[in-house]
Design an enzyme around this catalytic site. Structure first.
Site, PDB file in Angstrom:
ATOM      1  N   ASN A 238      -0.336  -5.568   7.910  1.00 44.56           N
ATOM      2  CA  ASN A 238      -0.905  -4.274   8.687  1.00 44.56           C
ATOM      3  C   ASN A 238      -2.022  -3.745   8.342  1.00 44.56           C
ATOM      4  O   ASN A 238      -3.037  -3.453   8.951  1.00 44.56           O
ATOM      5  CB  ASN A 238       0.226  -3.182   9.333  1.00 44.56           C
ATOM      6  CG  ASN A 238       0.691  -2.664   7.978  1.00 44.56           C
ATOM      7  OD1 ASN A 238       1.006  -3.385   7.171  1.00 44.56           O
ATOM      8  ND2 ASN A 238       1.081  -1.325   8.330  1.00 44.56           N
TER       9      ASN A 238
ATOM     10  N   GLU B   4       6.781   0.908  -1.440  1.00 43.35           N
ATOM     11  CA  GLU B   4       6.563   1.362  -0.491  1.00 43.35           C
ATOM     12  C   GLU B   4       7.107   0.914   1.135  1.00 43.35           C
ATOM     13  O   GLU B   4       6.556  -0.250   1.475  1.00 43.35           O
ATOM     14  CB  GLU B   4       4.872   1.557  -0.123  1.00 43.35           C
ATOM     15  CG  GLU B   4       4.433   2.534   0.685  1.00 43.35           C
ATOM     16  CD  GLU B   4       3.550   2.239   1.810  1.00 43.35           C
ATOM     17  OE1 GLU B   4       3.662   2.438   3.088  1.00 43.35           O
ATOM     18  OE2 GLU B   4       2.376   1.599   1.601  1.00 43.35           O
TER      19      GLU B   4
ATOM     20  N   CYS C  68       2.660   2.248   8.797  1.00 47.27           N
ATOM     21  CA  CYS C  68       3.929   2.685   8.194  1.00 47.27           C
ATOM     22  C   CYS C  68       4.007   4.333   8.297  1.00 47.27           C
ATOM     23  O   CYS C  68       5.012   4.860   8.213  1.00 47.27           O
ATOM     24  CB  CYS C  68       3.860   2.352   6.780  1.00 47.27           C
ATOM     25  SG  CYS C  68       2.359   3.002   5.622  1.00 47.27           S
TER      26      CYS C  68
END
Length: 479
Positions: free
Chosen positions: A151, A249, A283
């Protein structure tokens, strides 16, 4: 090399092919094949590990000021390649070209920031109560393996390469299979910027082949992942077998609390802009909107107006403001989740389907729901798509409790004109990062990361480089 050819980077040399079957990369806007990418197999992984192992003592011995020159060299090489990287990124993931250009600029900042960190990576001297002196010195942890998602294929990989190199660690990257050309161009910038052979290596290929081999390698002493919580748990379990350091993450499900005293119109504009950025595949995207009941209608109207103003289209068209979902599987998941949300009793105010004007591509309309029950799956699981569920609250503490009701803790947001409430939002929202009246929480000079099921470790800021070092203590006594 031909800049349009996805290639592996091993020991300073680019390889456009291997003995493994190549992988096709699909344009999410058109569903046509963009290009094929070479895939690393066991031999390529073993070779990359060999060269990283050889490169480690040499790179670790390079002075921080010299490492900084390489990092700045990479930044300048990326600047020269900026338009090529942005175009590759836009084609591979379907993000509008102007937004893709912005990501490259942010990634360049990572290399410039960590160049400075390399120059000021010092230890400390502590007076000893037993006489002599205590010296605590940071040393590079060793070979790093990095795994990144599709992404944000430029910024995510920059956040890992830059601190690793600054600390003195060679790094082997396995980027997403969806973004091989973007990753190859970054690898080119690393070579052109002066990274020695074996210090930065890029292995495209299937996760189930490349990742296990890197995870079982003893010489890999640290892993860094940007990905789902599910994958993070799997890698942590594997990392335990060889006691690797880990930075994670992972998934998020960011709440937004809109207080009664907020600038509602400005909040709605900001929320829509960040919710639908990259088609919601972010995110730290705002995902759950808790709005005070007295301003809920005004906020919902603003979100709907902003959603309807978005222009869906091909990522290369400068008029496009929202592209498709990157993967067909993700589009299908978002579509199912949208239908479930309505079935749960929510009202679909706009969107909720594939655009009628698009018979190709992984497009889904920007969607806003109101009256969404707390028990609905969309309030419990990250949609990772252009879905904006709105629920109302009356009591501030109740809103905080509901905002904190998931196991995720990457980011959280609040809008208020009260300094007292702003401080309360910062203190009570359970997340690694909180934005009050803003969504701008990602900065090269500030720590980025989550808590709980959203991961561990930090990327960015002065804290990040410490995750790539071990601290050695020496007690010096006079003979």
């Amino acid at each position: 090399m031909n800049a349009t050819t996805p290639s592996l980077l091993i020991a300073g040399r680019f390889r456009p092919s291997t003995g493994q079957p190549p992988a096709e990369v699909i344009n999410p806007c058109t569903e046509d094949v963009l290009w094929t990418a070479p895939a690393a197999g066991p031999d390529e992984v073993a070779e990359a590990l060999h060269h990283a192992r050889q490169a480690f003592p040499k790179w670790a011995a390079v002075h921080g000021w010299e490492r900084a020159k390489v990092l700045r060299g990479i930044a300048r090489a990326m600047e020269r390649k900026k338009s090529d990287i942005a175009r590759a990124l836009s084609l591979e993931i379907g993000r509008p070209i102007a937004q893709s250009d912005g990501e490259v600029a942010i990634a360049i900042e990572q290399f410039d920031w960590f160049a400075g960190e390399a120059e000021r990576l010092f230890g400390e001297t502590i007076p000893s109560r037993q006489g002599g002196r205590l010296q605590a010195v940071p040393e590079p942890v060793g070979v790093v393996a990095a795994f990144t998602a599709w992404n944000f294929p430029v910024n995510l990989i920059a956040r890992k390469i830059a601190p690793a190199l600054a600390a003195g660690c060679p790094i082997i990257c396995r980027p997403s299979e969806q973004t091989p050309l973007t990753s190859t161009l970054i690898a080119e910038a690393c070579v052109e910027g002066g990274a020695p052979a074996g210090v930065v290596q890029m292995l495209h290929g299937k996760a189930d082949i490349v990742t296990p081999l890197l995870m079982e390698a003893e010489e890999v002493r640290k892993i860094s992942l940007t990905g789902s919580t599910r994958v993070g748990k799997m890698l942590l379990a594997e990392a335990a077998k060889t006691v690797k350091r880990a930075s994670m993450e992972l998934g998020g499900h960011a709440p937004v609390v809109i207080c009664e005293d907020a600038d509602v119109d400005a909040a709605a504009t900001q929320c829509a802009a960040f919710k639908f950025r990259n088609a919601g595949q972010v995110c730290i995207a705002p995902n759950r909107f808790y709005v005070h009941e007295n301003v809920a209608q005004r906020f919902s109207d603003g979100m709907v107006e902003a959603a309807r103003a978005l222009v869906l289209g091909d990522s290369q068209d400068t008029a496009t403001t929202m592209g498709p979902l990157t993967l067909a599987s993700q589009r299908d998941r978002v579509e199912k989740l949208s239908d479930e949300t309505v079935a749960d009793g929510a009202k679909c105010l706009t969107g909720g389907c594939r655009p009628a004007s698009r018979n190709k591509g992984h497009f889904f309309e920007p969607t806003v729901f109101s009256d969404v029950p707390d028990g609905s799956r969309i309030m419990r699981e990250e949609p990772f798509g252009p879905l904006a569920p709105i629920a109302t609250f009356r009591d501030f503490d109740d809103a905080i409790e509901r905002a904190n009701s998931t196991p995720y803790g990457l980011s959280a947001y609040g809008f208020t004109s009260s300094q007292t409430k702003a401080e309360a939002l910062s203190a009570k929202l359970q997340a690694g990062m909180v934005g009050v009246n803003t969504f701008m929480i990602a900065h090269a000079e500030a720590p980025f990361g989550g808590v709980d099921h959203s991961g561990m470790g930090r990327e960015g800021g002065r804290q990040a480089i410490l995750d790539y070092t071990n601290v050695k203590l020496t007690h010096f006594m006079a003979a």
